[in-house]
Design a protein around this motif. Structure first.
Motif, PDB file in Angstrom:
ATOM      1  N   THR A 191      47.674  42.430  28.050  1.00 50.41           N
ATOM      2  CA  THR A 191      47.655  41.869  26.845  1.00 50.41           C
ATOM      3  C   THR A 191      49.203  41.761  26.566  1.00 50.41           C
ATOM      4  N   MET A 192      48.942  40.242  26.101  1.00 51.88           N
ATOM      5  CA  MET A 192      50.348  40.200  25.299  1.00 51.88           C
ATOM      6  C   MET A 192      50.313  39.327  24.230  1.00 51.88           C
ATOM      7  N   PRO A 193      51.125  39.229  22.928  1.00 58.37           N
ATOM      8  CA  PRO A 193      50.737  38.591  21.785  1.00 58.37           C
ATOM      9  C   PRO A 193      51.442  37.229  22.022  1.00 58.37           C
ATOM     10  N   VAL A 194      50.540  36.561  21.420  1.00 60.44           N
ATOM     11  CA  VAL A 194      50.811  35.099  21.343  1.00 60.44           C
ATOM     12  C   VAL A 194      51.316  34.677  19.596  1.00 60.44           C
ATOM     13  N   VAL A 195      52.788  34.251  19.718  1.00 60.39           N
ATOM     14  CA  VAL A 195      52.828  33.808  18.213  1.00 60.39           C
ATOM     15  C   VAL A 195      53.456  32.994  17.907  1.00 60.39           C
ATOM     16  N   VAL A 196      52.890  32.713  16.871  1.00 56.34           N
ATOM     17  CA  VAL A 196      53.646  30.945  16.346  1.00 56.34           C
ATOM     18  C   VAL A 196      53.893  30.564  15.157  1.00 56.34           C
ATOM     19  N   ASP A 197      55.269  30.487  14.789  1.00 60.00           N
ATOM     20  CA  ASP A 197      55.986  30.581  13.827  1.00 60.00           C
ATOM     21  C   ASP A 197      56.155  31.794  13.347  1.00 60.00           C
ATOM     22  N   LYS A 198      56.079  33.092  13.984  1.00 59.04           N
ATOM     23  CA  LYS A 198      56.693  34.925  13.735  1.00 59.04           C
ATOM     24  C   LYS A 198      55.222  34.515  12.883  1.00 59.04           C
ATOM     25  N   THR A 199      54.246  34.004  13.347  1.00 56.82           N
ATOM     26  CA  THR A 199      53.151  34.668  13.029  1.00 56.82           C
ATOM     27  C   THR A 199      51.863  35.221  14.486  1.00 56.82           C
ATOM     28  N   PHE A 200      51.211  36.125  14.517  1.00 59.25           N
ATOM     29  CA  PHE A 200      50.915  36.427  15.015  1.00 59.25           C
ATOM     30  C   PHE A 200      49.086  36.220  15.255  1.00 59.25           C
ATOM     31  N   ALA A 201      49.046  35.176  16.577  1.00 60.82           N
ATOM     32  CA  ALA A 201      47.958  33.714  16.505  1.00 60.82           C
ATOM     33  C   ALA A 201      46.998  34.223  17.834  1.00 60.82           C
ATOM     34  N   GLY A 202      47.248  35.522  17.826  1.00 61.37           N
ATOM     35  CA  GLY A 202      46.116  36.080  19.166  1.00 61.37           C
ATOM     36  C   GLY A 202      46.849  36.582  20.611  1.00 61.37           C
ATOM     37  N   VAL A 203      46.084  37.101  21.663  1.00 62.55           N
ATOM     38  CA  VAL A 203      46.663  37.799  23.246  1.00 62.55           C
ATOM     39  C   VAL A 203      46.103  36.633  23.655  1.00 62.55           C
ATOM     40  N   ALA A 204      46.767  36.834  25.085  1.00 63.96           N
ATOM     41  CA  ALA A 204      46.956  36.052  26.038  1.00 63.96           C
ATOM     42  C   ALA A 204      46.148  37.304  27.046  1.00 63.96           C
ATOM     43  N   GLY A 205      45.260  37.337  27.853  1.00 71.23           N
ATOM     44  CA  GLY A 205      45.152  38.504  28.591  1.00 71.23           C
ATOM     45  C   GLY A 205      44.381  38.761  30.001  1.00 71.23           C
ATOM     46  N   ALA A 206      44.204  39.660  30.740  1.00 66.13           N
ATOM     47  CA  ALA A 206      43.384  39.518  31.761  1.00 66.13           C
ATOM     48  C   ALA A 206      42.828  40.681  31.946  1.00 66.13           C
ATOM     49  N   ASP A 207      41.993  40.524  32.728  1.00 60.75           N
ATOM     50  CA  ASP A 207      40.990  42.095  33.900  1.00 60.75           C
ATOM     51  C   ASP A 207      41.180  41.821  34.866  1.00 60.75           C
ATOM     52  N   VAL A 208      41.620  43.591  35.314  1.00 57.58           N
ATOM     53  CA  VAL A 208      41.559  43.601  36.649  1.00 57.58           C
ATOM     54  C   VAL A 208      40.359  45.121  36.731  1.00 57.58           C
ATOM     55  N   LYS A 209      39.909  44.577  37.771  1.00 53.85           N
ATOM     56  CA  LYS A 209      39.024  46.160  37.881  1.00 53.85           C
ATOM     57  C   LYS A 209      39.453  46.883  38.436  1.00 53.85           C
ATOM     58  N   VAL A 210      39.257  48.669  37.917  1.00 52.84           N
ATOM     59  CA  VAL A 210      39.765  48.920  38.496  1.00 52.84           C
ATOM     60  C   VAL A 210      39.882  49.041  40.329  1.00 52.84           C
ATOM     61  N   ASP A 211      38.937  49.072  40.814  1.00 50.12           N
ATOM     62  CA  ASP A 211      38.696  49.322  42.166  1.00 50.12           C
ATOM     63  C   ASP A 211      39.365  48.083  42.471  1.00 50.12           C
ATOM     64  N   THR A 212      39.681  47.123  42.297  1.00 43.02           N
ATOM     65  CA  THR A 212      40.626  46.243  42.685  1.00 43.02           C
ATOM     66  C   THR A 212      41.600  46.907  42.858  1.00 43.02           C
ATOM     67  N   ALA A 213      42.297  47.396  41.430  1.00 42.18           N
ATOM     68  CA  ALA A 213      43.907  48.089  41.077  1.00 42.18           C
ATOM     69  C   ALA A 213      44.338  49.374  42.096  1.00 42.18           C
ATOM     70  N   GLU A 214      42.978  50.446  42.550  1.00 38.46           N
ATOM     71  CA  GLU A 214      43.018  51.156  43.898  1.00 38.46           C
ATOM     72  C   GLU A 214      43.133  50.387  45.633  1.00 38.46           C
ATOM     73  N   THR A 215      42.507  49.391  45.343  1.00 38.26           N
ATOM     74  CA  THR A 215      42.941  48.850  46.735  1.00 38.26           C
ATOM     75  C   THR A 215      44.033  48.852  47.328  1.00 38.26           C
ATOM     76  N   LEU A 216      45.390  48.371  46.255  1.00 37.71           N
ATOM     77  CA  LEU A 216      45.827  47.513  45.727  1.00 37.71           C
ATOM     78  C   LEU A 216      47.242  48.705  46.155  1.00 37.71           C
ATOM     79  N   LEU A 217      46.957  49.864  45.288  1.00 37.27           N
ATOM     80  CA  LEU A 217      47.316  51.650  45.306  1.00 37.27           C
ATOM     81  C   LEU A 217      47.703  52.398  46.632  1.00 37.27           C
ATOM     82  N   MET A 218      45.999  52.269  47.210  1.00 35.94           N
ATOM     83  CA  MET A 218      45.807  53.269  47.596  1.00 35.94           C
ATOM     84  C   MET A 218      47.140  53.345  49.122  1.00 35.94           C
ATOM     85  N   PRO A 219      47.367  52.111  49.757  1.00 36.80           N
ATOM     86  CA  PRO A 219      48.296  52.384  51.113  1.00 36.80           C
ATOM     87  C   PRO A 219      49.766  53.625  50.769  1.00 36.80           C
TER      88      PRO A 219
END
Length: 241
Positions: free
Chosen positions: A151-179
């Motif tokens: 996640t990362m903050p979304v800021v509008v005119d110095k005001t916190f408006a929320g977060v943009a984000g993305a989910d990655v399954k750990v088994d997907t991350a493992e597949t990329l890290l295992m080599p």
């Protein structure tokens, strides 16, 4: 940056794979944040139902083949939008790799209300103004699986408006890290700042377990030659000896 100046080639390779994953995911999160900013004015006087441009960007990301993201979107700061205090504009990959909008209860008086106000993927970007990776944790709302949430903050005119984000399954991350982990001539583990294991090349160190070989929280604060942190993120590669 890392906490040690001398990093082995094996550790550097795992750090490189971890950095590639984070760079790829945060690149897409940044696209969602940019689309969100185009929809929100400085006063925040936008209806939640007007965030259609976010939907278009997010569904393309979630449905794109060959990328690790299984869910993504924007979560509004509590009280920021004018027609609801809580709002998730979030999509998850469903059947046929199609992006389905997440149906979450945002009425605090209703059963199953999803109160994200105190969750780390929301709190840390809000309080620090920096990007964050939460997990591994079991995501009962979206994936029902071990997940990393970027996640990362979304800021509008110095005001916190929320977060943009993305989910990655750990088994997907493992597949990329295992080599690079398999190719390493030493025992290594990818951990978060609490010492919880994301992936390792040791059968004794399983995803989700807490690492006992290194006091990771202390090492995070004071440095340790066996812990090599990934830039500004709460992820590191630990040398298990």
């Amino acid at each position: 940056m890392t906490t040690a100046t001398n990093v082995s080639a094996d550790t550097a390779a795992v750090l490189g794979a971890l950095r590639d994953l984070a760079t790829s995911v945060f690149g897409d999160v940044d696209r969602i944040a940019a689309a969100t900013l185009e929809q929100l004015d400085p006063a925040g006087r936008r209806l939640s139902t007007s965030l259609r441009a976010i939907d278009e960007v997010t569904t393309r990301i979630v449905e794109q083949q060959g990328q690790p993201i299984t869910g993504a979107g924007f979560v509004a700061a509590v009280g920021y939008l004018d027609d609801t205090r809580w709002w998730l504009e979030w999509f998850a990959r469903g059947e046929g790799a199609k992006a389905d909008r997440l149906a979450s209860e945002t009425n605090p008086q209703a059963p199953g209300f999803y109160d994200y106000e105190f969750l780390p993927w929301y709190v840390v970007p809000r309080d620090t103004g920096r990007r964050h990776v939460t997990g591994p944790y079991v995501d009962y709302l979206c994936t029902d699986d071990y997940t990393l949430t970027f996640t990362m903050p979304v800021v509008v005119d110095k005001t916190f408006a929320g977060v943009a984000g993305a989910d990655v399954k750990v088994d997907t991350a493992e597949t990329l890290l295992m080599p690079p982990l398999r190719a390493a001539g030493q025992r290594l583990a990818v951990v978060n700042a609490h010492g919880r294991i994301v992936a390792s090349n040791s059968g004794r160190h399983v995803c989700g377990d807490l690492l006992a070989d290194v006091d990771v929280p202390a090492a995070w604060q004071h440095g340790h030659p066996a812990l090599h942190r990934l830039d500004d993120l709460p992820l590191a590669v630990a040398d298990l000896g």
